[in-house]
Design an enzyme around this catalytic site. Sequence first.
Site, mmCIF file in Angstrom:
data_model
loop_
_atom_site.group_PDB
_atom_site.id
_atom_site.type_symbol
_atom_site.label_atom_id
_atom_site.label_comp_id
_atom_site.label_asym_id
_atom_site.label_seq_id
_atom_site.Cartn_x
_atom_site.Cartn_y
_atom_site.Cartn_z
ATOM 1 C CB THR A 416 -0.951 0.019 1.211
ATOM 2 O OG1 THR A 416 -0.189 -0.055 2.411
ATOM 3 C CG2 THR A 416 -1.926 -1.136 1.139
ATOM 4 C CB CYS A 417 4.109 2.179 1.477
ATOM 5 S SG CYS A 417 3.778 1.882 3.215
#
Length: 450
Positions: A416-417
């Site tokens: 997700t980062c």
Amino acid sequence: MRRKVFLQEVAKLAADGPVHKLEIRRNRCFKDSVAIFAGKGHAVWRQPLKVTFIGEAGMDSGGVTREWFSTLSSAISRGSPELFYTAGPQRNQLYVTPTSSSPAHLKKFAFVGLFMAKAILESAARGKELGPITLNLPLCEPFWKLLLGNPLSLVDLQQLDPTEFRSLMSILSMDIDGLIFENFVWSFQHPNAAAGGANQVATALAGAGAGMLSQAPSTVPDAEASTPTNSNTLAASTAGAAASPFACCDNDDVSANAIPLKPGGKHIKVTNSTKREYVLLKAHKMLVGAVEAQMSALIDAFHSLIPRDLLDKYAFSSLEMQLLVCGEQRIDIQDLKRHCKYEDGYTGKEDIISWFWEVAESFDDVQRRQLLQFWSGSDGMPAEGFGSMDPAFHMVAVERMYDPNDTTARLPAAHTCFRQLDLPRYVSREELREKIFCAITIGQGYMALS
């Protein structure tokens, strides 16, 4: 341009450090977050965050913080019926529950105000790390007007309860003497309605008394034409949402739950000569008077991080304010497709990529938000579109199976980062749909690195 310059000014309000670390239980996100920030002072809200979901592996390089904002806003909108009830023509918007004025409730409303301001602050100050923060809080237009200090009109009641709006408009348009027997009261069926009885007509919310509500129009506007579209669906199930507190009792039953609209209202009959006053007072009580304490707590907390004069300087409309906090309400899959990148084995021309976008396009709004949540840690679409995001959404190819001896295909994984989706090389559209759907629903919260 106004939004960009506004955010540049907001960024100056953020503190560089120290980092404020949060350890949150995902299934108790709202309760834990309120407890962690309780008594810490507003300076803590200006500090950068690092979030850990207890029991989940992951390193927060921005993705987990985005997910905290998304998870907490969803918990507020779907899991706090004591604060907000579902309203609007489609029952897919939120408004403040009139009976939620206890000291414990007001502390939670203050937290919500700080949380909303924090989302703007993080988008402004740490946008390169986090990207734009959007909150899944589909609040009705009257809420945003009150937040901005704008006066409300009788038509705003239509945003909350079209049935009640039409009923009041019919009173204005007909001869009621000898036909309708109403008193100057607002009677609830809600079991906790008495809690709202002590609320007085609002004077602190950008106006005094009934001046907050403009005169009723002479004709009844079309309900659909004057209601902005909000295509966001709340939860897959709204069983836990509070019923509308605008449902009224028989007016002849003047009980302890009947809130006077003016001094002695329980004993004053509505006539042709007083019906306009009655309609305005009742709409005002529903829209403003019964939620004065709650909105005051929320607004004061919001402006403790983002000063009112700074917000007033840019004269945002209610829709612009909603876009600033919540982003676009409908997820544009075609826009996401146009700005998605492909790496490490995919070029974007493969059948599986075509299948992926066909499946994503077939999703409803809830599923589209789940897909974004899984992929990026945030379930909203920024007002500027997906092209504004850095890093961009992108896909990489991975093998269909972890183990060549195991015929069970693996699920997609998300970093997700970096907004990276590891998409296995599925053999059919049906297999891809099954695995994607499983990942974004059953697999919520799972990520390879976050």
